[in-house]
Design an enzyme around this catalytic site. Sequence first.
Site, PDB file in Angstrom:
ATOM      1  N   ASP A 409       1.023  -1.253  -0.066  1.00  0.00           N
ATOM      2  CA  ASP A 409       0.006   0.144   0.038  1.00  0.00           C
ATOM      3  C   ASP A 409       0.414   0.930   0.620  1.00  0.00           C
ATOM      4  OD1 ASP A 409      -2.880   0.860   0.626  1.00  0.00           O
ATOM      5  OD2 ASP A 409      -1.403   1.977   2.190  1.00  0.00           O
ATOM      6  N   GLU A 438       1.443   0.105  -4.932  1.00  0.00           N
ATOM      7  CA  GLU A 438       0.483   1.704  -4.838  1.00  0.00           C
ATOM      8  C   GLU A 438       2.071   2.365  -5.334  1.00  0.00           C
ATOM      9  OE1 GLU A 438      -3.590   2.261  -4.074  1.00  0.00           O
ATOM     10  OE2 GLU A 438      -1.902   2.049  -2.448  1.00  0.00           O
TER      11      GLU A 438
END
Length: 713
Positions: A409, A438
């Site tokens: 993340d 990400e």
Amino acid sequence: MIAIEREFYAYLDQVDLITVLLPYSYFDGDSKEFRLKGEGVDLPLAIQKKVYLEETVKYICLASVRPEIGKPYKVSDDHGGETDLQIGAVIRTEEFDRLFFYEGNDLGVSYTPEKSTFKLWAPTAGKIRLKLFRDDRQNPEFINMKRSGKGVWSITVERNLELYRYSFLVCINLEWREAVDPYAIALTVNGEYGVVVDPTKASQVQDGFTPLRNPVDAIIYEAHIRDLTMHPNSGASRKGTYLGAAEMDTMTPLGESTGLAYIRQLGVTHIELLPFHDFEGVDELDTFGSYNWGYNPVHYNGPDGSYATDPEDPYSRITELKQLISAIHKMDLGVIMDVVYNHVYIREDSPFEKIVPGYFFRHDEHGLPSNGTGVGNDIASERLMVRKYIVDSVLFWLNEYQVDGFRFDLMGILDVETMTAVRKAVDGVKPHMLIIGEGWDLNTPLPGDRKANIANQGKLPGIGQFNDWFRDSIKGSTFNIYDKGYALGNERYLEAAKQVMAGSVGIGKRKSGLFLQPGQSVNYIESHDNHTLWDKLKICTPDVEDAILKKQHRLATSMVLLAQGIPFLHSGQEFFRTKKGVGNSYRSPDDINWLDWDLRDENLDNISYIKGIIAIRKANEAFRLGDSEEIRRRMAFLPLQAPLIGYELQAGAGWEKIIVLINPSMDQQLAELPEEAKWNVLVDHENASAEPFRHMEGKKVLLEPCSLFVAAK
């Protein structure tokens, strides 16, 4: 924590540099001399600089001897005043990192029935006590720990401590703080204490998943553990739990498979599970009283208890998560773990901040915590012991829970060197395992060339990045809900759509792309974040009938699955998942977030189509070329009139050539094939199959509105 009243302050900001702050209310902020005092030390400080601030005068002083970090010192002034020397910005210097980097792999608790050893890295602490109790939390034991090299504190307790609760009392800058062990692998309810457990009693994960040859062979299906079973017609008996998600033969009242059996039938290769390490946002004693995705990390090495059938039993969450992973493996599916190492829920309450204040988090040029994550803190992954913690944690989940991949993340908060270390460490245990993240460029005080973001993907081989260029080109901007992408009929995105279908590596006139290799591109149009594609379609085109919206949705999802790179599906995307217009459902009720199995039953025809597209991808390696040069050599676009896209793939392995034609318009379109031949049709506007379902001859094909056509010879 006990507050200490001080008339002035002194901080160790470098190993030999002390900053003294005198408020104007204290002798007008004036002092001609300062002395450093400690065990065997009473020396003057050399004032290097005097800075007048709004409320204080700052004195920058040089010490002729380096204060030993972890030992108590005083700083006195020429008025007879004294204050303790506190740990300041020295904590964030490279010299501190070098002095106290600990290479050992034994932090946390090492348990045997005869004894348990506790080790904690806390170089700035002056004293540490182990707090220990079994059943009577009102009368715990307190045991002094001993400091050894590199700032590691330890104690061995020679008796059986299984199921004892524990925490650490840490004294820093004369203040005591209580903290849970950052390396704790078992927890009490809501993570209040660590628990000593016997690893041999925590069961083992069964039936491991064999890593795929190349990342582009993966097809990822993202799901939330609770969402899988909470719907009334999920067929699961233990709804919302690890064990509920692990049930294998669940069905709807119509007799259609749900849960793992259904996901296996789709043909995907991996399930990516939203965070299941311990997080805040759901009271484990009132599990269904609230909802959360899990992006509020508290303890990184213990499973969250909100999915356990008995959160008060420390073994329950461990063994039940392992049963879920084993069940997924038995379905011949891999498990990708969503990890959130970029921030913690509340910095001040984090064990990291309580145990080594100021070290684990980034600070800006003013000394304030940075906020590139948008949630109040950024993990300082570039520091040696933070990097070590992340690598240690990843290896723990890999070895103990046998996960088959990691999704990072907000990976752009982390640094290139840390992600490279993660990739290297994982390869040493399970080569070719998926690592994706990400890679957004976030405003954190880390030099741009060190961020693990898309711009630096050339420094991150073997790590996939979520491709927002693909997402926004195919469906339209995520952040402008009224923007329509190529699959929604916007011809403006045509050239971008060609590039992203080719893996975003650069093809045709574009010699370079967003990525160096297709395995770095995670192609998606929908995830847990933001609106589902169906909700976006309903909001931006409210007057268009559902039948047309479903065609656009089908086309966009099919493009994800046929593009070069790694395809990523949000659970329920294949049956038009809706969250009733909620764009950020991270704490919305279950009826917004659950997988609606009734909706699935209503859309079996679309699911059958998407299954066919998945089967085509898996059966034809031309759709999953692993090298950018191979894409440029074997993929060529056809000269078709806008808004059509057509390309041919030099196929091999059964087919000589595959043709893909895409019509995003609302009109029938006549397209010309590259040659006249007998074509085997794999996909049209109604059907998709890895085996030809009809044949056609000639050089022209009539494309139906908003449709896909794939033929092979």
